[in-house]
Design an enzyme around this catalytic site. Structure first.
Site, PDB file in Angstrom:
ATOM      1  N   TRP A  44      44.836  34.612  50.390  1.00 42.48           N
ATOM      2  CA  TRP A  44      45.346  35.336  49.218  1.00 42.48           C
ATOM      3  C   TRP A  44      44.229  35.768  48.277  1.00 42.48           C
ATOM      4  O   TRP A  44      43.281  35.021  48.021  1.00 42.48           O
ATOM      5  CB  TRP A  44      46.309  34.448  48.445  1.00 42.48           C
ATOM      6  CG  TRP A  44      46.710  34.966  47.089  1.00 42.48           C
ATOM      7  CD1 TRP A  44      46.079  34.727  45.896  1.00 42.48           C
ATOM      8  CD2 TRP A  44      47.801  35.834  46.786  1.00 42.48           C
ATOM      9  NE1 TRP A  44      46.729  35.377  44.867  1.00 42.48           N
ATOM     10  CE2 TRP A  44      47.793  36.065  45.386  1.00 42.48           C
ATOM     11  CE3 TRP A  44      48.795  36.427  47.552  1.00 42.48           C
ATOM     12  CZ2 TRP A  44      48.725  36.863  44.743  1.00 42.48           C
ATOM     13  CZ3 TRP A  44      49.736  37.228  46.912  1.00 42.48           C
ATOM     14  CH2 TRP A  44      49.704  37.433  45.529  1.00 42.48           C
ATOM     15  N   ASN A  46      44.070  37.922  44.310  1.00 42.45           N
ATOM     16  CA  ASN A  46      44.668  38.780  43.290  1.00 42.45           C
ATOM     17  C   ASN A  46      43.585  39.271  42.342  1.00 42.45           C
ATOM     18  O   ASN A  46      42.674  39.969  42.808  1.00 42.45           O
ATOM     19  CB  ASN A  46      45.875  38.141  42.592  1.00 42.45           C
ATOM     20  CG  ASN A  46      45.631  36.829  41.914  1.00 42.45           C
ATOM     21  OD1 ASN A  46      45.237  35.852  42.548  1.00 42.45           O
ATOM     22  ND2 ASN A  46      45.890  36.745  40.617  1.00 42.45           N
ATOM     23  N   ASP A  47      43.598  38.959  41.082  1.00 37.01           N
ATOM     24  CA  ASP A  47      42.814  39.682  40.078  1.00 37.01           C
ATOM     25  C   ASP A  47      41.332  39.832  40.418  1.00 37.01           C
ATOM     26  O   ASP A  47      40.640  38.839  40.679  1.00 37.01           O
ATOM     27  CB  ASP A  47      42.904  38.966  38.742  1.00 37.01           C
ATOM     28  CG  ASP A  47      44.304  38.971  38.165  1.00 37.01           C
ATOM     29  OD1 ASP A  47      45.234  39.389  38.866  1.00 37.01           O
ATOM     30  OD2 ASP A  47      44.454  38.553  36.998  1.00 37.01           O
ATOM     31  N   ARG A 171      44.928  34.293  27.464  1.00 36.94           N
ATOM     32  CA  ARG A 171      44.250  34.259  28.764  1.00 36.94           C
ATOM     33  C   ARG A 171      43.382  35.504  29.004  1.00 36.94           C
ATOM     34  O   ARG A 171      43.331  36.414  28.201  1.00 36.94           O
ATOM     35  CB  ARG A 171      45.270  34.136  29.883  1.00 36.94           C
ATOM     36  CG  ARG A 171      46.323  35.237  29.956  1.00 36.94           C
ATOM     37  CD  ARG A 171      47.266  34.982  31.134  1.00 36.94           C
ATOM     38  NE  ARG A 171      48.320  35.966  31.241  1.00 36.94           N
ATOM     39  CZ  ARG A 171      49.521  35.845  30.694  1.00 36.94           C
ATOM     40  NH1 ARG A 171      49.802  34.767  29.972  1.00 36.94           N
ATOM     41  NH2 ARG A 171      50.448  36.768  30.871  1.00 36.94           N
ATOM     42  N   ASP A 172      42.716  35.459  30.158  1.00 31.59           N
ATOM     43  CA  ASP A 172      41.942  36.580  30.711  1.00 31.59           C
ATOM     44  C   ASP A 172      40.783  36.992  29.807  1.00 31.59           C
ATOM     45  O   ASP A 172      40.638  38.166  29.455  1.00 31.59           O
ATOM     46  CB  ASP A 172      42.838  37.795  30.969  1.00 31.59           C
ATOM     47  CG  ASP A 172      44.062  37.483  31.811  1.00 31.59           C
ATOM     48  OD1 ASP A 172      44.045  36.454  32.506  1.00 31.59           O
ATOM     49  OD2 ASP A 172      45.027  38.263  31.773  1.00 31.59           O
ATOM     50  N   GLU A 220      47.626  42.148  29.851  1.00 30.66           N
ATOM     51  CA  GLU A 220      46.808  41.229  30.628  1.00 30.66           C
ATOM     52  C   GLU A 220      45.462  41.878  30.925  1.00 30.66           C
ATOM     53  O   GLU A 220      45.291  43.090  30.815  1.00 30.66           O
ATOM     54  CB  GLU A 220      47.501  40.852  31.942  1.00 30.66           C
ATOM     55  CG  GLU A 220      48.794  40.074  31.772  1.00 30.66           C
ATOM     56  CD  GLU A 220      49.337  39.560  33.089  1.00 30.66           C
ATOM     57  OE1 GLU A 220      49.372  38.328  33.256  1.00 30.66           O
ATOM     58  OE2 GLU A 220      49.713  40.385  33.945  1.00 30.66           O
ATOM     59  N   TRP A 305      52.743  42.609  40.621  1.00 30.96           N
ATOM     60  CA  TRP A 305      53.512  41.361  40.611  1.00 30.96           C
ATOM     61  C   TRP A 305      54.992  41.582  40.907  1.00 30.96           C
ATOM     62  O   TRP A 305      55.701  40.635  41.236  1.00 30.96           O
ATOM     63  CB  TRP A 305      53.326  40.642  39.274  1.00 30.96           C
ATOM     64  CG  TRP A 305      51.986  39.987  39.160  1.00 30.96           C
ATOM     65  CD1 TRP A 305      50.995  40.278  38.274  1.00 30.96           C
ATOM     66  CD2 TRP A 305      51.470  38.940  39.985  1.00 30.96           C
ATOM     67  NE1 TRP A 305      49.891  39.484  38.484  1.00 30.96           N
ATOM     68  CE2 TRP A 305      50.157  38.650  39.534  1.00 30.96           C
ATOM     69  CE3 TRP A 305      51.971  38.224  41.064  1.00 30.96           C
ATOM     70  CZ2 TRP A 305      49.352  37.665  40.126  1.00 30.96           C
ATOM     71  CZ3 TRP A 305      51.170  37.238  41.651  1.00 30.96           C
ATOM     72  CH2 TRP A 305      49.887  36.975  41.188  1.00 30.96           C
TER      73      TRP A 305
END
Length: 378
Positions: A44, A46-47, A171-172, A220, A305
């Protein structure tokens, strides 16, 4: 057998549209793995995490989970590239579940050229979100550092350097050096707003202010950078992955041009979209070392998502994670006096073009299928 890979120029009203055939090493006929996009080796991804430029290479990090789909715990995996087309996998750099705070989520890496943090000149320092175990798993920002040129990272502390300020979403972190004020700045995503923190040493941070943008859902993966436009004007750009679905707009990278004040952001006008497609989420941009203020690069996660687990590559190839091709972006003044980011595929793709087919003038108003079918290669 598989279709040959195509690279089409952006369609503009009245534009001449070339189709460029990409040479690529054939893969098994049953594979969905693309040949010229960056993909995760297995499991996997993602970002994307904003790349750094060090020792003549771009070091690109991304969220990686080798326990997918059993858990959703992510680490940072590293890959390197010199041309932003061919990537070499370097394995996990920021490990997950090695501190009490567990998973490593999105953040950003910086090269500490002047040793402001005390880890050594040119140490690579990462600020990333984790769930703070000592504070009911509240999202907070933790520091990791590398003294081996970004290959492996160690945690600075099990305590956050930016504790949760009482927000569900915090976050982020996106960290940049603010040369105008001789300090570091971190932008955090806090639901429908972005907050700004400042530091001189990457370890001690002060909250400076915030910027609210209701109406685009939960923001985000923020972004903040300065650019010089084609007319010589200097602008700041603030970006974030935003959700315009409820107003008939994309769920992808939105941005605003304007002025960063040091404590907040004054936008020139409404949001714009760097990409209008849905499969360009959690995107990051980074400077072109050859032209830091005039040109940047960008890459996005080719997923969303809303359907993240629904990809044929997992069942067929044992991986779920593909990135867009890298694009170069510039800032252009428009006829109405406003400024917009414009983009095109990175020049390195031209080195693997085998031939070009011109489709002539194509008038586009909405969706227009191209009168072209790709060839098949063995």
């Amino acid at each position: 057998m598989r279709p040959s890979l195509l690279l089409a120029a952006a369609l503009l009203v009245g534009s001449v549209t070339p189709i460029r055939h990409i040479d690529a090493t054939p893969v098994a006929a049953t594979s969905y793995r693309p040949a010229y996009h960056h993909t995760v080796p297995d499991y996997w991804m993602n970002d994307p995490q904003r790349p750094i430029y060090l020792d003549g290479q771009f070091h690109y990090y991304y969220l990686y989970n080798n326990d997918y789909p059993r858990t959703n715990h992510t680490a940072w995996r590293r890959t390197t590239t010199t041309d932003l087309v061919r990537f070499t996998d370097r394995g996990v750099a920021v490990p997950k579940d090695t501190t009490v705070n567990g998973s490593i989520w999105s953040g950003s890496a910086v090269v500490d050229t002047n040793n402001t943090a005390g880890f050594g000149r040119n140490a690579v320092v990462v600020l990333a979100t984790q769930a703070h175990a000592a504070n009911n798993n509240a999202q907070a920002q933790f520091l990791w550092y590398s003294t081996d040129r970004g290959a492996t990272f160690r945690p600075y502390s099990a305590a956050p350097v930016i504790p949760n300020p009482g927000r569900v979403d915090s976050r982020d972190p996106k960290t940049i050096w603010d040369g105008d004020r001789n300090r570091w700045v971190t932008v955090l995503a806090e639901n429908d707003r972005l907050s700004f923190y400042t530091s001189t040493n990457l370890k001690t941070w002060q909250r400076a202010g915030e910027w609210a943008m209701p109406g685009l859902g939960v923001l985000e993966c923020p972004d903040l950078f300065k650019m010089v436009a084609d007319d010589g004007t200097t602008k700041w750009v603030l970006g974030a992955s935003a959700n315009g679905k409820h107003i008939g707009q994309p769920n992808t990278y939105a941005y605003w041009t304007g002025t960063f004040t040091g404590t907040g952001f004054q936008q020139d006008g409404t949001h714009q979209w760097l990409d209008y497609g849905w499969d360009w989420y959690a995107a990051v941009t980074w400077e072109n070392p050859a032209n830091p203020l005039g040109s940047r690069y960008a890459i996005g996660w080719m997923n969303n998502w809303d359907y993240a687990g629904n990809t044929p590559t997992w069942a067929n190839d044992g991986f779920n994670g593909t990135n867009s091709i890298v694009r170069e972006i510039k800032l252009k003044r428009q006829s109405d006096g406003g400024y917009s980011l414009v983009s095109q595929p990175v020049n390195g793709l031209g080195n693997i073009v085998a031939s070009t087919t011109s489709l002539g003038t194509v008038q586009v108003n909405g969706i227009v299928p191209l009168s072209y079918a790709g060839k098949r290669t063995s």
